[in-house]
Design a protein around this motif. Structure first.
Motif, PDB file in Angstrom:
ATOM      1  N   PHE A  97      65.330  55.052  91.485  1.00 12.40           N
ATOM      2  CA  PHE A  97      64.265  55.492  90.574  1.00 12.40           C
ATOM      3  C   PHE A  97      62.910  54.970  91.016  1.00 12.40           C
ATOM      4  CE2 PHE A  97      68.169  55.527  88.100  1.00 12.40           C
ATOM      5  CZ  PHE A  97      68.124  56.798  87.552  1.00 12.40           C
ATOM      6  N   TYR A  98      62.804  54.678  92.306  1.00  9.43           N
ATOM      7  CA  TYR A  98      61.624  53.978  92.801  1.00  9.43           C
ATOM      8  C   TYR A  98      60.302  54.613  92.379  1.00  9.43           C
ATOM      9  CZ  TYR A  98      58.383  51.625  95.835  1.00  9.43           C
ATOM     10  OH  TYR A  98      57.336  50.908  96.303  1.00  9.43           O
ATOM     11  N   SER A  99      60.178  55.912  92.548  1.00  7.42           N
ATOM     12  CA  SER A  99      58.882  56.544  92.327  1.00  7.42           C
ATOM     13  C   SER A  99      58.640  56.916  90.856  1.00  7.42           C
ATOM     14  CB  SER A  99      58.782  57.806  93.186  1.00  7.42           C
ATOM     15  OG  SER A  99      59.883  58.632  92.894  1.00  7.42           O
ATOM     16  N   VAL A 100      59.627  56.677  90.035  1.00  8.31           N
ATOM     17  CA  VAL A 100      59.518  57.108  88.649  1.00  8.31           C
ATOM     18  C   VAL A 100      58.991  55.981  87.759  1.00  8.31           C
ATOM     19  CG1 VAL A 100      60.801  58.174  86.748  1.00  8.31           C
ATOM     20  CG2 VAL A 100      61.524  58.540  89.102  1.00  8.31           C
ATOM     21  N   ALA A 101      58.089  56.333  86.831  1.00  3.65           N
ATOM     22  CA  ALA A 101      57.538  55.344  85.917  1.00  3.65           C
ATOM     23  C   ALA A 101      58.609  54.806  84.983  1.00  3.65           C
ATOM     24  CB  ALA A 101      56.410  55.961  85.103  1.00  3.65           C
ATOM     25  N   GLU A 102      59.765  55.475  84.994  1.00  5.06           N
ATOM     26  CA  GLU A 102      60.865  55.069  84.125  1.00  5.06           C
ATOM     27  C   GLU A 102      61.576  53.815  84.599  1.00  5.06           C
ATOM     28  OE1 GLU A 102      63.134  57.995  81.241  1.00  5.06           O
ATOM     29  OE2 GLU A 102      63.717  58.222  83.326  1.00  5.06           O
ATOM     30  N   LEU A 103      61.273  53.359  85.819  1.00  4.97           N
ATOM     31  CA  LEU A 103      62.074  52.271  86.396  1.00  4.97           C
ATOM     32  C   LEU A 103      62.165  51.043  85.497  1.00  4.97           C
ATOM     33  CD1 LEU A 103      63.754  51.062  88.651  1.00  4.97           C
ATOM     34  CD2 LEU A 103      61.666  50.313  89.756  1.00  4.97           C
TER      35      LEU A 103
ATOM     36  N   PHE B 139      59.884  58.025  74.081  1.00  8.03           N
ATOM     37  CA  PHE B 139      59.062  58.111  75.289  1.00  8.03           C
ATOM     38  C   PHE B 139      59.778  58.798  76.438  1.00  8.03           C
ATOM     39  CE2 PHE B 139      57.645  54.538  72.759  1.00  8.03           C
ATOM     40  CZ  PHE B 139      56.276  54.752  72.714  1.00  8.03           C
ATOM     41  N   ARG B 140      60.943  59.356  76.138  1.00 11.48           N
ATOM     42  CA  ARG B 140      61.726  59.922  77.229  1.00 11.48           C
ATOM     43  C   ARG B 140      61.519  61.426  77.338  1.00 11.48           C
ATOM     44  NH1 ARG B 140      67.420  56.803  77.281  1.00 11.48           N
ATOM     45  NH2 ARG B 140      67.537  57.823  79.291  1.00 11.48           N
ATOM     46  N   GLU B 141      62.021  61.987  78.435  1.00  9.08           N
ATOM     47  CA  GLU B 141      61.829  63.413  78.699  1.00  9.08           C
ATOM     48  C   GLU B 141      62.521  64.287  77.652  1.00  9.08           C
ATOM     49  OE1 GLU B 141      62.686  65.320  82.572  1.00  9.08           O
ATOM     50  OE2 GLU B 141      61.738  63.503  83.377  1.00  9.08           O
TER      51      GLU B 141
END
Ligand SMILES: [Zn+2]
Length: 258
Positions: free
Chosen positions: A96-102, A143-145
């Motif tokens: 999940f590196y590029s995701v703000a969700e990490l 705050f989730r999708e």
């Protein structure tokens, strides 16, 4: 290069939180004071440990699994907890590196592993962990999708699944703590993924129990901590998410949710 540094830091953070978790579980279970402030001691000789005794994984290795002061064996549970945390943080960090969700996801991983190790060690779900955890996930759902109701329905389903068994069997089949674990799991995954993860957890449990039953190490009345199977399944589905769900559904030619 920058990515390697960040992933290294995340892994170290995982190892430190793993070390913190072994201490937290011990203090909560034995109702010791100073849960967050107390100095770490050897559980055997009570000597206050110095920072070089508290380096995750490495202290255990360098001290050859023994307390530096009284030479009593330190259970392999300690480094194993730290290694598991470090590995999981790294695995989620890469995926999940590029995701703000990490970071919220690492929060979930953190709580899930606390539940896991607590249940494996003492067969307990501590309310002082469970209630804040459930509250955190209920808020995070906004705050989730996916729409928050997906997660809240999941939480209610998870709670109801265990509450039903608990009340029907008057606490013989499942423990009260399993209702909290079910609620937490449903809230993390949403109801669609939750049912798949629940199914998967029971397969895991069977795979684990059948050899033990055959070897007569346990009998049908032996209680197994549900968290030992629910939590790994939760992590697995948190990681693979709806991709896997859709794959199953397409495979079975059922409804495609996407
Ligand atoms: Zn000692």
């Amino acid at each position: 290069m920058e990515k390697i540094i960040i992933l290294t830091l995340i892994t170290i953070l995982g190892a430190l939180l793993g070390s913190f978790t072994t201490m937290l579980i011990h203090r909560l279970h034995f109702d010791e004071t100073g849960i967050l402030t107390g100095r770490s001691q050897c559980p055997n000789c009570k000597k206050v440990l110095r920072f070089w005794n508290l380096i995750p994984i490495f202290s255990w290795l360098f001290q050859r699994g023994k307390c530096q002061y009284c030479h009593k064996n330190i259970a392999v549970y300690y480094p194993l907890t730290e290694i598991t945390f470090a590995t999981m943080f790294l695995v989620f960090g890469i995926h999940f590196y590029s995701v703000a969700e990490l970071f919220p996801l690492l929060g979930i991983v953190f709580i899930t592993l606390i539940f896991f190790f607590y249940d494996v060690r003492f067969m307990e779900v501590d309310d002082r962990i469970a209630y804040p955890a459930i509250l955190f996930i209920m808020i995070y759902a906004f705050f989730r999708e996916d729409p928050w109701v997906t997660f809240w329905i999941g939480g209610i389903a998870g709670f109801a699944f265990y509450a039903f068994q608990y009340f029907v069997s008057r606490g013989k089949w499942v423990g009260a703590g399993d209702m909290r674990l079910g609620a937490f799991m449903g809230l993390c995954l949403g109801w669609k993924v939750f049912f798949l993860a629940l199914f998967f957890a029971y397969i895991l449990g069977l795979l684990f129990a059948i050899p033990l039953l055959l070897m007569q190490r346990v009998n049908k009345k032996t209680a197994l901590p549900m968290g030992a199977f629910l939590m790994p399944s939760l992590l697995y589905f948190l990681y693979s998410g709806e991709t896997l769900l859709n794959w199953y559904l397409t495979l079975g030619n059922l409804i495609n949710f996407t």
